[in-house]
Scaffold this motif. Structure first.
Motif, PDB file in Angstrom:
ATOM      1  N   UNK A   1      -2.081   8.255  -8.517  1.00 40.71           N
ATOM      2  CA  UNK A   1      -0.356   8.438  -8.927  1.00 40.71           C
ATOM      3  C   UNK A   1      -1.109   8.020 -10.658  1.00 40.71           C
ATOM      4  N   UNK A   2       0.845   8.289 -11.062  1.00 39.24           N
ATOM      5  CA  UNK A   2       0.229   8.000 -12.333  1.00 39.24           C
ATOM      6  C   UNK A   2       1.208   9.467 -13.494  1.00 39.24           C
ATOM      7  N   UNK A   3       0.211  10.881 -12.946  1.00 34.80           N
ATOM      8  CA  UNK A   3       0.947  12.045 -13.613  1.00 34.80           C
ATOM      9  C   UNK A   3       0.474  13.447 -12.685  1.00 34.80           C
ATOM     10  N   UNK A   4       0.626  13.733 -12.915  1.00 35.70           N
ATOM     11  CA  UNK A   4       0.918  15.297 -11.808  1.00 35.70           C
ATOM     12  C   UNK A   4      -0.527  15.621 -11.550  1.00 35.70           C
ATOM     13  N   UNK A   5      -1.711  15.642 -12.439  1.00 38.04           N
ATOM     14  CA  UNK A   5      -2.917  15.087 -11.697  1.00 38.04           C
ATOM     15  C   UNK A   5      -3.567  14.562 -10.980  1.00 38.04           C
ATOM     16  N   UNK A   6      -3.087  13.238 -10.638  1.00 43.10           N
ATOM     17  CA  UNK A   6      -3.401  11.780  -9.845  1.00 43.10           C
ATOM     18  C   UNK A   6      -2.436  12.478  -8.097  1.00 43.10           C
ATOM     19  N   UNK A   7      -1.526  12.823  -8.765  1.00 44.68           N
ATOM     20  CA  UNK A   7      -1.050  12.587  -7.564  1.00 44.68           C
ATOM     21  C   UNK A   7      -1.005  14.532  -6.954  1.00 44.68           C
TER      22      UNK A   7
ATOM     23  N   UNK B   1       6.924   0.300  16.057  1.00 45.78           N
ATOM     24  CA  UNK B   1       7.347  -0.842  16.082  1.00 45.78           C
ATOM     25  C   UNK B   1       7.137  -0.680  13.867  1.00 45.78           C
ATOM     26  N   UNK B   2       5.728  -0.436  14.280  1.00 47.29           N
ATOM     27  CA  UNK B   2       4.669  -0.880  12.664  1.00 47.29           C
ATOM     28  C   UNK B   2       5.661   0.266  12.027  1.00 47.29           C
ATOM     29  N   UNK B   3       5.868  -0.453  10.421  1.00 50.07           N
ATOM     30  CA  UNK B   3       6.273   0.532   9.356  1.00 50.07           C
ATOM     31  C   UNK B   3       5.468   2.362   9.119  1.00 50.07           C
ATOM     32  N   UNK B   4       6.119   2.722   8.723  1.00 50.07           N
ATOM     33  CA  UNK B   4       4.703   4.077   8.075  1.00 50.07           C
ATOM     34  C   UNK B   4       4.675   4.065   7.261  1.00 50.07           C
ATOM     35  N   UNK B   5       3.458   4.552   6.805  1.00 45.65           N
ATOM     36  CA  UNK B   5       2.792   4.312   5.239  1.00 45.65           C
ATOM     37  C   UNK B   5       3.384   5.263   4.269  1.00 45.65           C
ATOM     38  N   UNK B   6       3.338   5.437   3.267  1.00 43.09           N
ATOM     39  CA  UNK B   6       3.517   6.178   2.133  1.00 43.09           C
ATOM     40  C   UNK B   6       3.093   5.922   0.875  1.00 43.09           C
ATOM     41  N   UNK B   7       2.919   6.773  -0.116  1.00 41.04           N
ATOM     42  CA  UNK B   7       2.203   6.566  -1.628  1.00 41.04           C
ATOM     43  C   UNK B   7       2.702   5.169  -1.985  1.00 41.04           C
ATOM     44  N   UNK B   8       4.160   5.198  -2.177  1.00 38.22           N
ATOM     45  CA  UNK B   8       5.470   3.791  -2.438  1.00 38.22           C
ATOM     46  C   UNK B   8       5.737   3.329  -1.868  1.00 38.22           C
TER      47      UNK B   8
ATOM     48  N   UNK C   1       8.995  11.372  -7.789  1.00 36.80           N
ATOM     49  CA  UNK C   1      10.582   9.895  -7.475  1.00 36.80           C
ATOM     50  C   UNK C   1      10.111   9.121  -6.272  1.00 36.80           C
ATOM     51  N   UNK C   2       8.923   9.927  -5.531  1.00 34.75           N
ATOM     52  CA  UNK C   2       8.593   9.166  -4.407  1.00 34.75           C
ATOM     53  C   UNK C   2       7.267   8.426  -4.904  1.00 34.75           C
ATOM     54  N   UNK C   3       6.260   9.145  -5.404  1.00 33.25           N
ATOM     55  CA  UNK C   3       4.832   8.480  -5.630  1.00 33.25           C
ATOM     56  C   UNK C   3       5.113   7.829  -7.681  1.00 33.25           C
ATOM     57  N   UNK C   4       4.809   6.232  -6.999  1.00 28.96           N
ATOM     58  CA  UNK C   4       5.019   5.278  -8.112  1.00 28.96           C
ATOM     59  C   UNK C   4       3.715   4.703  -8.497  1.00 28.96           C
ATOM     60  N   UNK C   5       2.435   5.319  -7.610  1.00 31.07           N
ATOM     61  CA  UNK C   5       1.791   4.636  -7.650  1.00 31.07           C
ATOM     62  C   UNK C   5       0.902   4.736  -9.081  1.00 31.07           C
ATOM     63  N   UNK C   6      -0.436   3.325  -9.320  1.00 29.76           N
ATOM     64  CA  UNK C   6      -1.068   3.689 -10.746  1.00 29.76           C
ATOM     65  C   UNK C   6      -2.121   3.455 -10.939  1.00 29.76           C
TER      66      UNK C   6
END
Length: 394
Positions: A225-231, A142-149, A216-221
């Motif tokens: 996230x934040x740029x391709x190297x961090x993603x 019943x818990x929500x799954x987790x993702x990058x954002x 489009x899914x990873x909006x982390x700061x």
């Protein structure tokens, strides 16, 4: 992992055997049947069995069964078997009846599978899988799954009640990410104890690693996230952690730069450039091979575009396995061109346990029954026959 012999005598014997095998493959007109060194793996042929989800694990414990041993044993003539995506932990689950590699019961059951494959002369690695935001609360109590954002990937999860639309996940915390990397490392060690010859990191599809790679899914700061190297940081940390149990000799990585699933997963110049940089970055990590899924074919009978694989061949220094839409002719042509070291087959291996023999003898391939892909039981799993010798040469 299978490694090249280190003694002069063994090296000479292996080289002689390889020369003879290569001559035999040449006589058959099939580079696909020649031996290859794939990172730490010595393969007798370049016909690789791709990981295919078949939903045959037993009970709530998600344990492989005797049918798994029979299924992979029937296909042990493959140059390399990459076993189905397998959960690295309970939080990774996102599909019914898929086995795990995070409990002792699962490790013991997989040991029976690897024992059969090795007894029959095969080589087998295990793909490690985490669905991330592509899971569903039905899989997680019943818990929500987790993702990058906290962004819904807008795909579907196969549950006990059939396919269901995904929900908006919660964003993973730094602690969640650290635990996930640790889960991959522990799963890799469990795979080693279970007798596998190595592991492959499942980074394609609409799942966790691909979610982190997707702008489009990873909006982390933060650092992920934040740029391709961090993603790409999560994937690279997972590779490094998974390589530790194997003495840093490397793990395979599977990517799908051309994967398309709805609006959020699509290949465009921005995402392809991200994958260009990612593949180049893999050269600085212990990667045994790169396993690339090409674009889906536009029409039945169309040949895959070799340029899609060549794009990454130019960027990756190690061995490369190509996948998606290949048949005997197109696979041989790709190997002959030098754009790949091996080709993996998924649906062909489902219905043709003796696929290598059928390629060698020019025999017609059987078609699989899609209605049995995820239904459980022996039907459509371990009951496909091998071809008859009277089918003759092609």
């Amino acid at each position: 992992m299978y490694t090249a012999e280190t003694t002069d005598t063994a090296d000479t014997a292996a080289a002689t055997a390889d020369t003879a095998d290569a001559a035999g493959a040449t006589a058959l007109g099939q580079p696909l049947l020649s031996p290859a060194d794939l990172g730490a793996f010595r393969l007798p042929n370049r016909v690789v069995m791709a990981p295919v989800t078949r939903a045959r694990a037993a009970g709530d414990g998600l344990v492989p069964t005797a049918m798994h041993a029979a299924y992979y044993g029937q296909r042990a003539s493959a140059g390399l078997i990459i076993a189905e995506g397998t959960w690295v932990g309970e939080q990774a689950i996102g599909f019914v009846n898929v086995p795990g590699i995070y409990t002792e019961e699962q490790v013991a059951a997989w040991r029976r599978v690897t024992g059969v494959v090795h007894a029959l002369g095969g080589r087998i690695v295990l793909q490690l899988w985490h669905t991330g935001a592509a899971s569903h609360p039905d899989h997680l109590g019943g818990r929500r799954p987790a993702g990058p954002s906290a962004i819904n990937p807008r795909t579907r999860s196969f549950t006990s009640g059939g396919f269901k639309e995904t929900v908006t996940p919660r964003a993973m915390t730094a602690a969640d990410i650290a635990a996930t990397v640790a889960d991959f490392g522990a799963a890799s060690e469990n795979a080693r104890r279970a007798g596998f010859d190595g592991v492959e990191i499942g980074g394609l599809g609409s799942f966790l690693i691909a979610q982190f790679l997707n702008p489009r899914l990873n909006h982390r700061t933060d650092a992920y996230g934040g740029d391709r190297a961090a993603r790409r940081r999560l994937l690279l940390e997972i590779v490094d952690a998974a390589a530790v149990p194997w003495g840093g000799r490397g793990v395979g990585v599977r990517l799908g730069p051309y994967w398309t699933d709805g609006e959020l997963f699509r290949a465009d110049e921005e995402t392809l450039a991200d994958y260009d940089a990612l593949v180049s970055a893999l050269n600085d990590h212990p990667v045994a091979y790169l396993h690339l899924r090409g674009r889906d074919l536009a029409a039945p009978g169309e040949a895959p575009d070799a340029g899609e694989i060549a794009r990454y061949r130019r960027r990756f220094d190690g061995p490369l396995i190509a996948n998606n839409g290949y048949d005997r002719a197109s696979a041989n042509a790709l190997i002959a061109s030098g754009n790949a070291d091996a080709v993996s087959f998924a649906t062909h291996f489902i219905a043709n346990p003796d696929l290598v023999t059928r390629f060698a003898m020019g025999r017609e391939l059987a078609a699989g029954d899609r209605a049995t892909y995820y239904t459980g039981g022996a039907d459509g799993y371990v009951d496909y026959p091998i071809s008859d010798w009277r089918d003759g040469l092609g």
